[in-house]
Design an enzyme around this catalytic site. Structure first.
Site, PDB file in Angstrom:
ATOM      1  N   THR A 109       0.871  -1.181   0.000  1.00 19.07           N
ATOM      2  CA  THR A 109       0.000   0.000   0.000  1.00 19.07           C
ATOM      3  C   THR A 109       0.905   1.226   0.000  1.00 19.07           C
ATOM      4  OG1 THR A 109      -0.056   0.314   2.396  1.00 19.07           O
ATOM      5  CG2 THR A 109      -1.626  -1.271   1.484  1.00 19.07           C
ATOM      6  N   ASP A 110       0.305   2.394  -0.102  1.00 11.26           N
ATOM      7  CA  ASP A 110       1.123   3.608  -0.083  1.00 11.26           C
ATOM      8  C   ASP A 110       1.880   3.735   1.233  1.00 11.26           C
ATOM      9  OD1 ASP A 110       0.281   4.161  -2.577  1.00 11.26           O
ATOM     10  OD2 ASP A 110      -1.211   5.687  -2.006  1.00 11.26           O
ATOM     11  N   CYS A 111       1.206   3.339   2.309  1.00 10.19           N
ATOM     12  CA  CYS A 111       1.867   3.464   3.609  1.00 10.19           C
ATOM     13  C   CYS A 111       2.682   2.223   3.976  1.00 10.19           C
ATOM     14  CB  CYS A 111       0.847   3.797   4.687  1.00 10.19           C
ATOM     15  SG  CYS A 111      -0.665   2.828   4.593  1.00 10.19           S
ATOM     16  N   TYR A 112       2.389   1.078   3.359  1.00 11.92           N
ATOM     17  CA  TYR A 112       3.152  -0.164   3.602  1.00 11.92           C
ATOM     18  C   TYR A 112       3.610  -0.717   2.251  1.00 11.92           C
ATOM     19  CZ  TYR A 112       1.207  -0.195   8.346  1.00 11.92           C
ATOM     20  OH  TYR A 112       0.876   0.121   9.632  1.00 11.92           O
TER      21      TYR A 112
END
Lengths: 370, 133
Positions: A109-112
């Protein structure tokens, strides 16, 4: 004093004196408890990963929580169904201080952004590692035997053909809930011995069934109460936590659990005076692979412990799945902690429900399920 | 005197009348506790009774003919560290080599009674029993 000592004391001195003189009785059990597992927070990697699938030494752990929390169940097996090394064995390895291989994948994901990781962890490297078991310390259990012509491999162990043996699983008179049959002193928040350290009862155990048939002195004759328990895996001791293998069934976790029971009054003294002769269990034919098997007979734990019971005219040798030796050790260690002031008795913050029907799973329509 | 031995055979050695020779030539009483044979050879557990000299002679005869001879004590071993003393093995051991002391709750393994049948191996939950033959 320990539950064994208390029973002797009551025999010699009677209930009244025992109730007056004894403050706490320590119980103990050590057996295969399948509904066990541990949650672990692995810490964040750099770049971080939101773990969607997790394996510990090849055994799948449950993801589906936040990014780096996982839960490994005692009976989880790898892709080859290797019963010699299931989730329970991974948990034991961790408690033994061993390094365990962690593999995880995520979708990114964008954060992970990270999609996979392959590394090693141990109890030293992780944040929380907590044993959290949803059903342990069954208050009584079944006796298993086998009428068929072939050997059966079950969660009750190896059952020889033609009533070749019978196996049972409860620690009987030493078992925690046998000494507090109506859950007067054991409830949510009770401090206990768990796997060699201090843990807690966190809830009623799953399949909690207080309505099971009982003898006149209150002891259930069938599986009844259960405990959900929790404790710090990092403090546990492999002496009291062991990965087990049941051939052609799977893995399970052997755990030592001990509960201190305060002798509040003469009623509690009477409950804790229960002996193996007072506790009955039902013998079932595991040759019948159905949910409701007929009861072949009822036997007492005194008979089961004698090494032989009579089934349909045949003397059948008996085996226990839970260790009497370790159960006694648990009750003795717990007693020593209490005497040294290292362990204090905790009154439950809430009692268990008195009434909880045991439900079954049936194939039903959406409408029938509502 | 009496002794229990575990014999292992190569396929060649399997074709000899070794029990007959032990009885006829070495004057031993032979009690066959267990015997099995497959494509890679055979295995036999015997109890030999007779004079000490005859037993020694019989064992020398076996060894000279390519039969592996080991005392039964090397047949099955218990890992005392791994054993939890649950007693699962007690009801399935056909020779009662595994028994539980009701006072201490401890399971003891009497190697003299063991015939290395191996029934206990896959019945032991902590996998404390090991067969070496």
């Amino acid at each position: 004093m320990t539950a064994s000592e208390f029973k002797e004391y009551v025999k010699a001195n009677g209930i009244k004196k025992a109730a007056k003189e004894v403050d706490v009785v320590t119980t103990g059990t050590f057996g295969a408890m399948c509904s066990s597992g541990a949650y672990i927070n692995f810490g964040h990697a750099d770049p971080p990963i939101k773990m969607q699938k997790i394996w510990l030494d090849g055994v799948p752990a449950q993801a589906g929580l936040a990014a780096v929390d996982g839960y490994i169940g005692a009976t989880a097996l790898d892709d080859t169904n290797n019963v010699m090394h299931g989730g329970a064995h991974v948990i034991e390895d961790l408690v033994r201080g061993k390094a365990v291989r962690l593999r995880a994948t995520g979708y990114g994901t964008d954060c992970y952004p990270r999609k996979e990781i392959d590394t090693y962890i141990s109890l030293r490297t992780v944040n929380q590692a907590v044993l959290m078991n949803v059903r342990n310390a069954y208050q009584n259990y079944a006796v298993a035997t086998n009428s068929t012509a072939k050997t059966l491999y079950t969660y009750m162990g190896k059952l020889l053909p033609e009533f070749g043996n019978a196996t049972f699983s409860s620690a009987g008179e030493l078992s925690p809930l046998m000494n507090d049959p109506y859950y007067r002193t054991i409830g949510i928040g009770t401090r206990i011995f768990l796997g060699g350290t201090q843990g807690y009862v966190m809830w009623e155990g799953t399949q909690f069934n207080p309505g099971a048939p009982r003898t006149p002195n209150g002891v259930p004759k069938r599986p009844a109460g259960t405990l959900a328990v929790i404790g710090d895996l990092k403090q546990m001791n492999p002496e009291f936590l062991k990965g087990l293998t049941f051939t052609r069934y799977g893995s399970s976790l052997g755990i030592g659990i001990g509960v201190p029971i305060p002798i509040l009054d003469e009623d509690m003294a009477r409950y804790c005076a229960v002996t193996n002769s007072d506790i009955l269990a039902a013998v079932f034919d595991y040759g019948q692979p159905t949910r409701s098997r007929p009861v072949l007979r009822e036997v007492s734990y005194a008979e089961l412990r004698s090494g032989e019971i009579n089934i349909k005219g045949k003397q059948v040798p008996t085996s226990s799945l839970s260790s009497m030796y370790k159960a006694r050790q648990v009750s003795e260690v717990l007693k020593s902690w209490i005497l040294k002031g290292e362990f204090t008795i905790q009154e439950p913050v809430q009692s268990f429900p008195k009434d909880r029907p045991l439900k079954t799973l049936d194939v039903r329509t959406e409408r029938e399920a509502v | 005197m009496k002794t229990k031995v575990v014999l292992t055979f190569s396929p060649e050695a399997s074709n000899q009348p070794i029990t007959h020779n032990l009885i006829a030539k070495h004057h031993l009483l032979v009690n066959i506790l267990r015997a099995e044979i497959d494509e890679v050879g055979g295995k036999m557990v015997l109890e030999l009774s007779g004079k000490a000299d005859d037993i020694r002679g019989g064992i020398d005869y076996l060894k000279a003919n390519g039969v592996g001879v080991r005392p039964i004590k090397e047949g099955v071993r218990r890992d005392d560290e791994a054993c939890t003393h649950c007693g699962m093995c007690v009801s399935i051991c056909p020779t009662k080599a595994l028994t539980i002391d009701l006072k201490t709750g401890k399971v003891s393994f009497n190697e003299d009674k063991c015939v290395a049948c191996g029934v206990c191996i896959d019945a032991c939950p902590p996998r404390a029993m090991e067969i070496l033959i």
